[in-house]
Design a protein around this motif. Sequence first.
Motif, PDB file in Angstrom:
ATOM      1  N   PRO A  13       1.014  -0.607   0.066  1.00  0.00           N
ATOM      2  CA  PRO A  13      -0.002   0.142  -0.295  1.00  0.00           C
ATOM      3  C   PRO A  13       0.548   1.547   0.162  1.00  0.00           C
ATOM      4  CG  PRO A  13      -0.767  -1.356   2.123  1.00  0.00           C
ATOM      5  CD  PRO A  13       0.946  -2.088   1.074  1.00  0.00           C
ATOM      6  N   PHE A  14       0.453   2.145  -0.590  1.00  0.00           N
ATOM      7  CA  PHE A  14       1.254   3.677  -0.931  1.00  0.00           C
ATOM      8  C   PHE A  14       0.594   4.340  -1.093  1.00  0.00           C
ATOM      9  CE2 PHE A  14       2.570   7.083  -3.406  1.00  0.00           C
ATOM     10  CZ  PHE A  14       3.847   7.534  -3.041  1.00  0.00           C
ATOM     11  N   SER A  15       0.278   5.715   0.503  1.00  0.00           N
ATOM     12  CA  SER A  15      -0.564   6.602   0.383  1.00  0.00           C
ATOM     13  C   SER A  15       0.695   7.643   0.927  1.00  0.00           C
ATOM     14  CB  SER A  15      -0.960   6.249   2.210  1.00  0.00           C
ATOM     15  OG  SER A  15      -1.150   8.208   2.411  1.00  0.00           O
ATOM     16  N   VAL A  16      -0.060   8.850  -0.049  1.00  0.00           N
ATOM     17  CA  VAL A  16       0.606  10.232  -0.667  1.00  0.00           C
ATOM     18  C   VAL A  16       0.963  11.707   1.057  1.00  0.00           C
ATOM     19  CG1 VAL A  16       0.926  10.703  -2.468  1.00  0.00           C
ATOM     20  CG2 VAL A  16      -1.168  11.418  -1.412  1.00  0.00           C
ATOM     21  N   HIS A  17      -0.669  10.864   1.855  1.00  0.00           N
ATOM     22  CA  HIS A  17       0.361  11.673   3.157  1.00  0.00           C
ATOM     23  C   HIS A  17       1.000  10.577   4.016  1.00  0.00           C
ATOM     24  CE1 HIS A  17      -3.310  14.043   1.951  1.00  0.00           C
ATOM     25  NE2 HIS A  17      -3.759  12.824   1.296  1.00  0.00           N
ATOM     26  N   THR A  18       0.993   9.348   4.380  1.00  0.00           N
ATOM     27  CA  THR A  18       1.979   9.142   4.677  1.00  0.00           C
ATOM     28  C   THR A  18       4.037   8.838   4.626  1.00  0.00           C
ATOM     29  OG1 THR A  18       0.413   7.592   5.630  1.00  0.00           O
ATOM     30  CG2 THR A  18       2.611   6.591   5.353  1.00  0.00           C
ATOM     31  N   ALA A  19       3.729   8.651   2.826  1.00  0.00           N
ATOM     32  CA  ALA A  19       4.595   9.195   2.254  1.00  0.00           C
ATOM     33  C   ALA A  19       5.423  10.609   2.357  1.00  0.00           C
ATOM     34  CB  ALA A  19       4.763   9.413   0.919  1.00  0.00           C
ATOM     35  N   LEU A  20       4.266  11.731   2.995  1.00  0.00           N
ATOM     36  CA  LEU A  20       5.069  12.687   3.615  1.00  0.00           C
ATOM     37  C   LEU A  20       5.589  12.842   4.424  1.00  0.00           C
ATOM     38  CD1 LEU A  20       5.464  16.457   3.029  1.00  0.00           C
ATOM     39  CD2 LEU A  20       2.732  16.578   3.801  1.00  0.00           C
ATOM     40  N   LYS A  21       4.660  12.165   5.593  1.00  0.00           N
ATOM     41  CA  LYS A  21       4.585  12.290   6.964  1.00  0.00           C
ATOM     42  C   LYS A  21       6.046  11.469   7.398  1.00  0.00           C
ATOM     43  CE  LYS A  21      -0.077  11.967   8.663  1.00  0.00           C
ATOM     44  NZ  LYS A  21      -0.927  11.201   9.244  1.00  0.00           N
ATOM     45  N   LYS A  22       6.147  10.689   6.593  1.00  0.00           N
ATOM     46  CA  LYS A  22       7.753   9.713   6.722  1.00  0.00           C
ATOM     47  C   LYS A  22       8.635  10.416   6.396  1.00  0.00           C
ATOM     48  CE  LYS A  22       6.177   4.908   6.595  1.00  0.00           C
ATOM     49  NZ  LYS A  22       5.926   3.877   5.737  1.00  0.00           N
ATOM     50  N   ALA A  23       8.548  11.350   5.295  1.00  0.00           N
ATOM     51  CA  ALA A  23       9.695  12.259   4.470  1.00  0.00           C
ATOM     52  C   ALA A  23      10.293  13.096   5.830  1.00  0.00           C
ATOM     53  CB  ALA A  23       8.964  12.776   3.170  1.00  0.00           C
ATOM     54  N   MET A  24       8.665  13.844   6.336  1.00  0.00           N
ATOM     55  CA  MET A  24       9.586  14.654   7.246  1.00  0.00           C
ATOM     56  C   MET A  24       9.948  14.648   8.224  1.00  0.00           C
ATOM     57  SD  MET A  24       7.977  17.725   6.123  1.00  0.00           S
ATOM     58  CE  MET A  24       7.351  18.763   7.188  1.00  0.00           C
ATOM     59  N   LEU A  25       9.434  13.176   8.846  1.00  0.00           N
ATOM     60  CA  LEU A  25      10.888  12.987   9.819  1.00  0.00           C
ATOM     61  C   LEU A  25      12.244  12.320  10.047  1.00  0.00           C
ATOM     62  CD1 LEU A  25       7.955  10.421  11.473  1.00  0.00           C
ATOM     63  CD2 LEU A  25       8.508  11.976  12.630  1.00  0.00           C
ATOM     64  N   ARG A  26      11.624  11.588   8.697  1.00  0.00           N
ATOM     65  CA  ARG A  26      13.327  11.561   7.911  1.00  0.00           C
ATOM     66  C   ARG A  26      14.211  13.036   7.957  1.00  0.00           C
ATOM     67  NH1 ARG A  26      10.857   7.576   4.562  1.00  0.00           N
ATOM     68  NH2 ARG A  26      10.417   8.592   2.836  1.00  0.00           N
ATOM     69  N   LEU A  27      13.340  13.670   7.462  1.00  0.00           N
ATOM     70  CA  LEU A  27      14.166  15.127   6.812  1.00  0.00           C
ATOM     71  C   LEU A  27      14.339  15.538   8.146  1.00  0.00           C
ATOM     72  CD1 LEU A  27      12.895  16.059   3.805  1.00  0.00           C
ATOM     73  CD2 LEU A  27      14.947  15.459   4.228  1.00  0.00           C
ATOM     74  N   ARG A  74       0.105  16.496 -11.172  1.00  0.00           N
ATOM     75  CA  ARG A  74       0.222  17.865 -10.937  1.00  0.00           C
ATOM     76  C   ARG A  74      -0.460  17.804  -9.505  1.00  0.00           C
ATOM     77  NH1 ARG A  74       1.375  23.968 -12.161  1.00  0.00           N
ATOM     78  NH2 ARG A  74       1.079  24.385 -10.112  1.00  0.00           N
ATOM     79  N   ASP A  75      -1.030  16.952 -10.299  1.00  0.00           N
ATOM     80  CA  ASP A  75      -2.584  17.092  -8.475  1.00  0.00           C
ATOM     81  C   ASP A  75      -2.156  15.457  -7.743  1.00  0.00           C
ATOM     82  OD1 ASP A  75      -4.484  18.547  -9.690  1.00  0.00           O
ATOM     83  OD2 ASP A  75      -6.072  17.729 -10.627  1.00  0.00           O
ATOM     84  N   ASP A  76      -1.502  15.018  -8.485  1.00  0.00           N
ATOM     85  CA  ASP A  76      -0.719  13.702  -7.287  1.00  0.00           C
ATOM     86  C   ASP A  76       0.190  14.339  -6.441  1.00  0.00           C
ATOM     87  OD1 ASP A  76      -2.468  11.704  -8.564  1.00  0.00           O
ATOM     88  OD2 ASP A  76      -1.246  11.668 -10.484  1.00  0.00           O
ATOM     89  N   LYS A  77       0.994  14.982  -6.783  1.00  0.00           N
ATOM     90  CA  LYS A  77       1.830  15.794  -5.648  1.00  0.00           C
ATOM     91  C   LYS A  77       1.319  16.846  -4.951  1.00  0.00           C
ATOM     92  CE  LYS A  77       5.075  15.439  -9.529  1.00  0.00           C
ATOM     93  NZ  LYS A  77       6.663  15.558  -9.484  1.00  0.00           N
ATOM     94  N   ILE A  78       0.113  17.296  -5.020  1.00  0.00           N
ATOM     95  CA  ILE A  78      -0.567  17.723  -4.192  1.00  0.00           C
ATOM     96  C   ILE A  78      -0.428  17.823  -2.506  1.00  0.00           C
ATOM     97  CG2 ILE A  78      -3.350  19.057  -2.886  1.00  0.00           C
ATOM     98  CD1 ILE A  78      -3.887  19.022  -5.801  1.00  0.00           C
ATOM     99  N   PRO A  79      -0.084  16.743  -2.476  1.00  0.00           N
ATOM    100  CA  PRO A  79      -0.141  16.497  -0.317  1.00  0.00           C
ATOM    101  C   PRO A  79       1.592  16.184   0.143  1.00  0.00           C
ATOM    102  CG  PRO A  79      -1.567  14.425  -1.416  1.00  0.00           C
ATOM    103  CD  PRO A  79      -1.128  15.892  -3.010  1.00  0.00           C
ATOM    104  N   VAL A  80       2.138  16.770  -1.027  1.00  0.00           N
ATOM    105  CA  VAL A  80       3.565  16.440  -0.817  1.00  0.00           C
ATOM    106  C   VAL A  80       4.233  18.449  -0.978  1.00  0.00           C
ATOM    107  CG1 VAL A  80       4.164  13.965  -1.110  1.00  0.00           C
ATOM    108  CG2 VAL A  80       4.251  16.372  -3.098  1.00  0.00           C
ATOM    109  N   LYS A  81       2.925  18.874  -0.968  1.00  0.00           N
ATOM    110  CA  LYS A  81       3.262  20.730  -1.931  1.00  0.00           C
ATOM    111  C   LYS A  81       4.323  20.626  -0.262  1.00  0.00           C
ATOM    112  CE  LYS A  81       0.987  24.772  -3.056  1.00  0.00           C
ATOM    113  NZ  LYS A  81      -0.373  25.510  -3.008  1.00  0.00           N
ATOM    114  N   PRO A  82       4.189  20.485   0.749  1.00  0.00           N
ATOM    115  CA  PRO A  82       5.191  20.947   2.211  1.00  0.00           C
ATOM    116  C   PRO A  82       6.361  20.863   1.411  1.00  0.00           C
ATOM    117  CG  PRO A  82       3.200  20.102   2.985  1.00  0.00           C
ATOM    118  CD  PRO A  82       3.114  19.711   1.416  1.00  0.00           C
TER     119      PRO A  82
END
Length: 127
Positions: A13-27, A74-82
């Motif tokens: 499973p892949f969730s763009v919201h989860t991907a963002l949260k994990k990226a923010m933690l790693r960074l 572009r629309d797919d990337k909205i959740p990783v806009k931060p």
Amino acid sequence: PNSAALMPSKKAPFSVHTALKKAMLRLGLPSPIESFDPSKKTREELIQLKKAVKQELRLFDQRFEEVYGRPPKRDDKIPVKPLYAIHRLLKREVGDDEVVQKGAPVSGEPMSRRTRPPVAADLAGSC
């Protein structure tokens, strides 16, 4: 089309919201992202963070394509806009490090534009 309406393949499973949260933690980036203060970091730390953010954005694109069988739109990337907002801010702070490494001028922008402190508009709407 938004990513929620897409049907992922049989892979994990892949969730763009989860991907963002994990990226923010790693960074090591704060939440909310508006509380990020580049003035508390050295230039070298900002350069390394910019590279890491860029890598996370590439990783998102790669993972999205593995799961959905196409590059994100572009629309797919909205959740990783931060992450894009932080990358833009860091690019403004330290310039384009690939160009700096070659010894060429960073860009045609006046120095004051590149070195000015971030303003709320830089990060507005990124969450």
